[in-house]
Design an enzyme around this catalytic site. Structure first.
Site, mmCIF file in Angstrom:
data_model
loop_
_atom_site.group_PDB
_atom_site.id
_atom_site.type_symbol
_atom_site.label_atom_id
_atom_site.label_comp_id
_atom_site.label_asym_id
_atom_site.label_seq_id
_atom_site.Cartn_x
_atom_site.Cartn_y
_atom_site.Cartn_z
ATOM 1 N N ASP A 50 0.975 -1.202 0.082
ATOM 2 C CA ASP A 50 -0.179 0.050 -0.054
ATOM 3 C C ASP A 50 0.904 1.244 0.131
ATOM 4 O OD1 ASP A 50 -2.960 1.220 0.751
ATOM 5 O OD2 ASP A 50 -1.541 2.250 1.852
ATOM 6 N N TYR A 55 3.099 9.905 -0.665
ATOM 7 C CA TYR A 55 4.188 9.267 0.342
ATOM 8 C C TYR A 55 5.540 9.370 -0.380
ATOM 9 C CZ TYR A 55 0.447 6.627 2.445
ATOM 10 O OH TYR A 55 -0.905 6.215 2.894
ATOM 11 N N LYS A 80 -2.773 5.797 -4.386
ATOM 12 C CA LYS A 80 -3.705 6.818 -3.922
ATOM 13 C C LYS A 80 -3.546 7.880 -4.549
ATOM 14 C CE LYS A 80 -3.799 4.642 0.537
ATOM 15 N NZ LYS A 80 -2.310 4.565 1.102
ATOM 16 N N HIS A 113 -7.445 9.635 -1.873
ATOM 17 C CA HIS A 113 -7.151 9.408 -0.569
ATOM 18 C C HIS A 113 -7.698 9.968 0.583
ATOM 19 C CE1 HIS A 113 -2.475 9.178 1.068
ATOM 20 N NE2 HIS A 113 -3.290 8.983 2.191
#
Ligand code: NDP
Length: 280
Positions: A50, A55, A80, A113
């Site tokens: 994930d 990120y 996401k 997200h």
């Protein structure tokens, strides 16, 4: 180290595809360390990763999967769409950039997200995701941090029910009402910060259950999720913990033990309130 992967159950999504019930999360894993952490997870047996555009480590995820030599179809990849990419055209562009960074021609699951209600573009964004699914570049689509009213709105507008809603969920915030709504609608519940970022591991009730089973507190919490039928994606950069978190399919909590963990509910969030969060 185990390479036993068959231990991890797969749950069926409402589009007929399957997701491993245990995956590996990489939030806050520095980009330069991501390939190494994901490689260790894959060699331990995890088959679901994930990540997210936000990120900044999608490239490391793709690199580790390619390096593993595993067939692409054996690893379930989730990424996401970030808050600044809401809107139809922006969403399509953001998805293309995520694919490029991952180095893949499809993802298994693409999520919005956060709903960012203040921008009020999440219905339009969801429509873009339904197009991405229709052209096969995301095998499944879902959302993250959506509450019941956000879910009702996108379902009403498009008739497309998300496969998954990934939300903050741990013993302090068990999200009972949302889980009930998900099961009525056929949406899988995916738990982020399943360990409450390690904040629940010292709870006496958890420690006591752990001692009884000869397990760690983290294994007990993850097992609680599994028995609730949540999808879980614990994060760790520590090889021994990555392995420990994978060994949760060879013991079972009793109904009383499940209830003792349920009683840790305080309604306390780690992350922001999805109705307010609008960070771009
Ligand atoms: P977790 O609940 O997974 O906790 C991670 C923390 O717990 C780290 O500090 C880790 O330390 C520690 N830890 C992990 N395993 C153990 C263990 N066995 N014993 C003791 N400590 C342990 O929190 P996250 O916030 O990382 O959530 C997991 C994933 O959920 C994320 O990586 C991300 O993929 C997703 N997520 C999604 C969000 C969303 O908005 N959709 C928001 C937040 C997370 P260490 O790494 O040092 O070993």
């Amino acid at each position: 180290m185990t390479t036993e992967t068959s231990a991890v159950p797969y749950l069926e999504m409402n589009d007929g595809r399957r997701i491993p019930q245990l995956g590996f999360g990489v939030f806050q894993v520095p980009p330069e360390d991501t390939a190494e952490a994901v490689s260790h997870a894959l060699s331990t047996g995890y088959r679901s990763i994930d990540t997210a555009a936000a990120y900044r480590n999608e490239a490391g995820v793709g690199e580790a999967i390619r390096r593993s030599g595993l067939p692409r179809e054996d690893v379930f990849v989730t990424t996401k769409l970030w808050n600044s990419s809401h809107g139809h055209e922006s969403a399509l562009r953001a998805f293309g950039r995520s694919l490029e960074r991952l180095g893949f021609d499809y993802v298994d699951l693409y999520l919005i997200h956060w709903p960012v209600p203040s921008r009020d573009l999440y219905v339009e964004t969801w429509k873009a995701l339904t197009e991405i699914k229709a052209d096969g570049r995301a095998r499944s689509i879902g959302v993250s941090n959506f509450n019941v009213s956000h879910l009702e709105r996108i379902i009403e507008a498009t008739g497309v029910v998300p496969a998954v809603n990934q939300v903050e969920l741990h013993p302090r915030l068990p999200q009972a009402e949302l889980r009930r709504f998900h099961s009525e609608q056929g949406i899988l519940t995916e738990a982020w910060s399943p360990l409450a970022q390690a904040q629940v591991l010292d709870e006496p009730a958890v420690r006591e259950i752990a001692e009884r089973h000869g397990r760690s507190p983290a294994q007990v919490i993850l097992r609680w999720h599994i028995q609730l039928r949540n999808v879980v994606i614990p994060k760790s950069v520590t090889p021994a913990r990555i392995e420990e978190n994978f060994r949760i399919f060879d013991f079972e909590l009793t109904t009383d033990e499940m209830r003792a963990i349920d009683r840790l509910d305080t309604g306390q969030r780690i992350g922001p309130d999805p109705d307010q969060f609008s960070l771009a």
